[in-house]
Design a protein around this motif. Structure first.
Motif, PDB file in Angstrom:
ATOM      1  N   PHE A  65      -3.462 -11.154  -4.461  1.00 58.84           N
ATOM      2  CA  PHE A  65      -4.075 -11.105  -5.794  1.00 58.84           C
ATOM      3  C   PHE A  65      -3.319 -10.096  -6.672  1.00 58.84           C
ATOM      4  O   PHE A  65      -3.059  -8.967  -6.239  1.00 58.84           O
ATOM      5  CB  PHE A  65      -5.550 -10.711  -5.692  1.00 58.84           C
ATOM      6  CG  PHE A  65      -6.276 -10.806  -7.007  1.00 58.84           C
ATOM      7  CD1 PHE A  65      -6.894 -11.985  -7.389  1.00 58.84           C
ATOM      8  CD2 PHE A  65      -6.312  -9.722  -7.871  1.00 58.84           C
ATOM      9  CE1 PHE A  65      -7.551 -12.084  -8.607  1.00 58.84           C
ATOM     10  CE2 PHE A  65      -6.966  -9.810  -9.099  1.00 58.84           C
ATOM     11  CZ  PHE A  65      -7.586 -10.993  -9.468  1.00 58.84           C
TER      12      PHE A  65
ATOM     13  N   HIS B 123      -3.491  -7.540  -8.686  1.00 56.62           N
ATOM     14  CA  HIS B 123      -4.313  -6.467  -9.262  1.00 56.62           C
ATOM     15  C   HIS B 123      -3.610  -5.768 -10.430  1.00 56.62           C
ATOM     16  O   HIS B 123      -4.219  -5.495 -11.460  1.00 56.62           O
ATOM     17  CB  HIS B 123      -4.654  -5.428  -8.182  1.00 56.62           C
ATOM     18  CG  HIS B 123      -5.680  -5.907  -7.201  1.00 56.62           C
ATOM     19  ND1 HIS B 123      -7.031  -5.803  -7.414  1.00 56.62           N
ATOM     20  CD2 HIS B 123      -5.539  -6.503  -5.990  1.00 56.62           C
ATOM     21  CE1 HIS B 123      -7.693  -6.306  -6.388  1.00 56.62           C
ATOM     22  NE2 HIS B 123      -6.809  -6.743  -5.499  1.00 56.62           N
TER      23      HIS B 123
ATOM     24  N   PHE C 173      -3.679  -7.497 -13.902  1.00 57.45           N
ATOM     25  CA  PHE C 173      -4.913  -7.396 -14.677  1.00 57.45           C
ATOM     26  C   PHE C 173      -5.202  -5.951 -15.092  1.00 57.45           C
ATOM     27  O   PHE C 173      -5.872  -5.722 -16.104  1.00 57.45           O
ATOM     28  CB  PHE C 173      -6.080  -8.019 -13.907  1.00 57.45           C
ATOM     29  CG  PHE C 173      -5.976  -9.516 -13.821  1.00 57.45           C
ATOM     30  CD1 PHE C 173      -6.110 -10.296 -14.955  1.00 57.45           C
ATOM     31  CD2 PHE C 173      -5.698 -10.143 -12.617  1.00 57.45           C
ATOM     32  CE1 PHE C 173      -5.983 -11.681 -14.898  1.00 57.45           C
ATOM     33  CE2 PHE C 173      -5.578 -11.526 -12.545  1.00 57.45           C
ATOM     34  CZ  PHE C 173      -5.718 -12.297 -13.688  1.00 57.45           C
ATOM     35  N   GLU C 174      -4.703  -4.984 -14.308  1.00 56.38           N
ATOM     36  CA  GLU C 174      -4.838  -3.582 -14.727  1.00 56.38           C
ATOM     37  C   GLU C 174      -4.130  -3.356 -16.057  1.00 56.38           C
ATOM     38  O   GLU C 174      -4.618  -2.628 -16.923  1.00 56.38           O
ATOM     39  CB  GLU C 174      -4.265  -2.647 -13.654  1.00 56.38           C
ATOM     40  CG  GLU C 174      -5.225  -2.419 -12.500  1.00 56.38           C
ATOM     41  CD  GLU C 174      -4.545  -1.802 -11.271  1.00 56.38           C
ATOM     42  OE1 GLU C 174      -3.431  -1.251 -11.400  1.00 56.38           O
ATOM     43  OE2 GLU C 174      -5.148  -1.901 -10.179  1.00 56.38           O
TER      44      GLU C 174
ATOM     45  N   TYR D 199      -8.306  -4.342 -16.840  1.00 54.30           N
ATOM     46  CA  TYR D 199      -9.374  -4.765 -15.924  1.00 54.30           C
ATOM     47  C   TYR D 199      -9.126  -4.291 -14.493  1.00 54.30           C
ATOM     48  O   TYR D 199      -7.990  -4.213 -14.032  1.00 54.30           O
ATOM     49  CB  TYR D 199      -9.481  -6.296 -15.895  1.00 54.30           C
ATOM     50  CG  TYR D 199      -9.947  -6.881 -17.194  1.00 54.30           C
ATOM     51  CD1 TYR D 199     -11.289  -7.155 -17.419  1.00 54.30           C
ATOM     52  CD2 TYR D 199      -9.032  -7.133 -18.217  1.00 54.30           C
ATOM     53  CE1 TYR D 199     -11.715  -7.684 -18.626  1.00 54.30           C
ATOM     54  CE2 TYR D 199      -9.448  -7.661 -19.432  1.00 54.30           C
ATOM     55  CZ  TYR D 199     -10.791  -7.935 -19.626  1.00 54.30           C
ATOM     56  OH  TYR D 199     -11.207  -8.450 -20.822  1.00 54.30           O
ATOM     57  N   LYS D 200     -10.221  -4.038 -13.776  1.00 54.50           N
ATOM     58  CA  LYS D 200     -10.148  -3.886 -12.332  1.00 54.50           C
ATOM     59  C   LYS D 200     -10.772  -5.112 -11.691  1.00 54.50           C
ATOM     60  O   LYS D 200     -11.633  -5.774 -12.299  1.00 54.50           O
ATOM     61  CB  LYS D 200     -10.823  -2.601 -11.869  1.00 54.50           C
ATOM     62  CG  LYS D 200     -12.233  -2.392 -12.366  1.00 54.50           C
ATOM     63  CD  LYS D 200     -12.699  -0.969 -12.034  1.00 54.50           C
ATOM     64  CE  LYS D 200     -13.993  -0.641 -12.751  1.00 54.50           C
ATOM     65  NZ  LYS D 200     -14.397   0.759 -12.553  1.00 54.50           N
ATOM     66  N   SER D 201     -10.368  -5.423 -10.461  1.00 57.92           N
ATOM     67  CA  SER D 201     -10.707  -6.702  -9.841  1.00 57.92           C
ATOM     68  C   SER D 201     -11.297  -6.501  -8.452  1.00 57.92           C
ATOM     69  O   SER D 201     -10.789  -5.714  -7.660  1.00 57.92           O
ATOM     70  CB  SER D 201      -9.446  -7.566  -9.700  1.00 57.92           C
ATOM     71  OG  SER D 201      -8.719  -7.615 -10.902  1.00 57.92           O
TER      72      SER D 201
ATOM     73  N   VAL E 274     -12.028  -8.954  -5.169  1.00 54.56           N
ATOM     74  CA  VAL E 274     -11.448 -10.239  -4.792  1.00 54.56           C
ATOM     75  C   VAL E 274     -11.901 -10.692  -3.415  1.00 54.56           C
ATOM     76  O   VAL E 274     -11.919  -9.915  -2.459  1.00 54.56           O
ATOM     77  CB  VAL E 274      -9.899 -10.141  -4.803  1.00 54.56           C
ATOM     78  CG1 VAL E 274      -9.281 -11.496  -4.466  1.00 54.56           C
ATOM     79  CG2 VAL E 274      -9.400  -9.641  -6.144  1.00 54.56           C
TER      80      VAL E 274
ATOM     81  N   ALA F  79     -13.277 -14.127  -7.675  1.00 56.52           N
ATOM     82  CA  ALA F  79     -13.008 -12.739  -8.053  1.00 56.52           C
ATOM     83  C   ALA F  79     -13.917 -12.336  -9.199  1.00 56.52           C
ATOM     84  O   ALA F  79     -14.323 -13.171 -10.013  1.00 56.52           O
ATOM     85  CB  ALA F  79     -11.547 -12.554  -8.472  1.00 56.52           C
TER      86      ALA F  79
ATOM     87  N   LEU G 290     -13.826  -9.624 -12.313  1.00 61.55           N
ATOM     88  CA  LEU G 290     -13.016  -8.682 -13.080  1.00 61.55           C
ATOM     89  C   LEU G 290     -13.919  -7.964 -14.072  1.00 61.55           C
ATOM     90  O   LEU G 290     -14.845  -8.582 -14.621  1.00 61.55           O
ATOM     91  CB  LEU G 290     -11.910  -9.405 -13.862  1.00 61.55           C
ATOM     92  CG  LEU G 290     -10.586  -9.654 -13.125  1.00 61.55           C
ATOM     93  CD1 LEU G 290     -10.785 -10.626 -11.973  1.00 61.55           C
ATOM     94  CD2 LEU G 290      -9.528 -10.181 -14.068  1.00 61.55           C
ATOM     95  N   CYS G 291     -13.659  -6.679 -14.277  1.00 63.69           N
ATOM     96  CA  CYS G 291     -14.409  -5.990 -15.329  1.00 63.69           C
ATOM     97  C   CYS G 291     -13.533  -4.929 -15.964  1.00 63.69           C
ATOM     98  O   CYS G 291     -12.559  -4.466 -15.382  1.00 63.69           O
ATOM     99  CB  CYS G 291     -15.719  -5.402 -14.806  1.00 63.69           C
ATOM    100  SG  CYS G 291     -15.532  -3.920 -13.843  1.00 63.69           S
TER     101      CYS G 291
ATOM    102  N   GLU H 240     -18.540  -3.348  -5.218  1.00 62.84           N
ATOM    103  CA  GLU H 240     -18.712  -4.602  -4.484  1.00 62.84           C
ATOM    104  C   GLU H 240     -19.811  -4.440  -3.440  1.00 62.84           C
ATOM    105  O   GLU H 240     -19.877  -3.430  -2.744  1.00 62.84           O
ATOM    106  CB  GLU H 240     -17.390  -4.996  -3.800  1.00 62.84           C
ATOM    107  CG  GLU H 240     -17.492  -6.343  -3.083  1.00 62.84           C
ATOM    108  CD  GLU H 240     -16.148  -6.837  -2.533  1.00 62.84           C
ATOM    109  OE1 GLU H 240     -15.090  -6.434  -3.059  1.00 62.84           O
ATOM    110  OE2 GLU H 240     -16.190  -7.632  -1.569  1.00 62.84           O
TER     111      GLU H 240
END
Length: 263
Positions: free
Chosen positions: A42, A44, A47-48, A52-54, A56, A66, A68-69, A77
């Motif tokens: 993935f 990561h 998207f950082e 965003y952090k993910s 997965v 996944a 993401l926020c 999680e």
DNA sequence: ATGACACTATTTTAGTGA
């Protein structure tokens, strides 16, 4: 807070398209399905760079989900499978999100089994998977809950281009629709249908035979919210624009579903 | 009636999807 769910049909093949959508819509918290990517591959870092952090739960070739926020959101999680469904593939991931008003929100992302057809043994597996989901939701109650994803079930005739002619066929069968009803019984509200009771809109169209242009689709992607949150919905929409090609970039066969909720 | 499109895989055809 802007929340979204989207079956992207292959993250690695779709990543440039996904970037276009994220940049345009700027969601805070989103759920992807059908990554078709192993967890350890993935992207990561990618998207950082978008902020965003993910979280997965992936696997090789198929399935994969996944969450993401935005990096400033406090998220943890809490699970990656339903009890008893560990062999069903990477179809579940959940998290607790601390909102700006200090509410604790349970956010669950699902890629529900397809079931293939009414005669196939996979249908039984699909129905049992939903039973495991309902059981877990009942056993572990949460005051503030959002359950979203690709449910692979058409709740009512308004949710399909086939209308009432679809009744009883795969994705439209009584036994499948009972599983959606069971989720409502868990105190969850389909916020798209709540805000647009009479609107026929779809979230998936077959790639083949010009189905999108003929609007031959199904509404099978939902955001379900607990009653307290459903009263705080500002708007919900299916982002049909992002079922279209962008230049040379091919769209997923699903459109994103987006909701703005006061949290 | 059938297939039609797009993705992935120790790929070059087959399996899956909804």
């Amino acid at each position: 807070m802007r929340i979204a769910t989207w079956n992207i049909n292959g993250l690695r093949a779709r990543i440039d398209y996904v970037d276009e959508w994220i940049t345009a819509r700027d969601p805070d918290l989103l759920a992807f399905q059908e990554l078709k990517t192993p967890t350890d591959l993935f992207p990561h870092g990618h998207f950082e760079e978008l902020g965003y952090k993910s979280l997965v739960n992936g696997q090789k070739s198929w399935n994969g989900v996944a969450i993401l926020c935005k990096q400033e959101i406090d998220i943890e999680e809490t699970g990656n499978s339903l009890s008893g469904q560990e062999e069903a593939g990477a179809r579940y991931i959940s998290a607790l999100v601390r909102t700006s008003t200090k509410k604790t929100l349970e956010f669950i992302n699902l890629y529900c089994p397809n079931g293939k057809n009414l005669e196939h043994a996979d249908l039984e597996g699909k129905l049992r998977w939903f039973d495991s989901l309902t059981k877990q939701l009942s056993n572990e109650t949460q005051a503030h809950r959002i359950l979203c994803g690709d449910f692979n079930i058409v709740p009512a005739s308004i949710d399909t281009w086939k209308g009432e002619k679809g009744d009883g066929t795969m994705f439209h069968s009584t036994q499948e629709r009972e599983k959606i009803e069971a989720l409502y019984q868990c105190g969850l509200v389909d916020i798209f249908r709540q805000s647009k009771p009479d609107t026929e809109e779809f979230s998936w169209w077959d790639y083949r035979a010009g189905a999108f242009h003929k609007n031959q689709g199904l509404r099978i992607d939902f955001i379900l919210a607990s009653h307290d949150l459903s009263n705080s919905v500002e708007q919900v929409f299916i982002d049909r624009e992002y079922r279209k090609k962008i230049g040379d970039l091919t769209a997923s066969d699903h459109a994103p579903v987006v909701a703005d909720i006061v949290l």
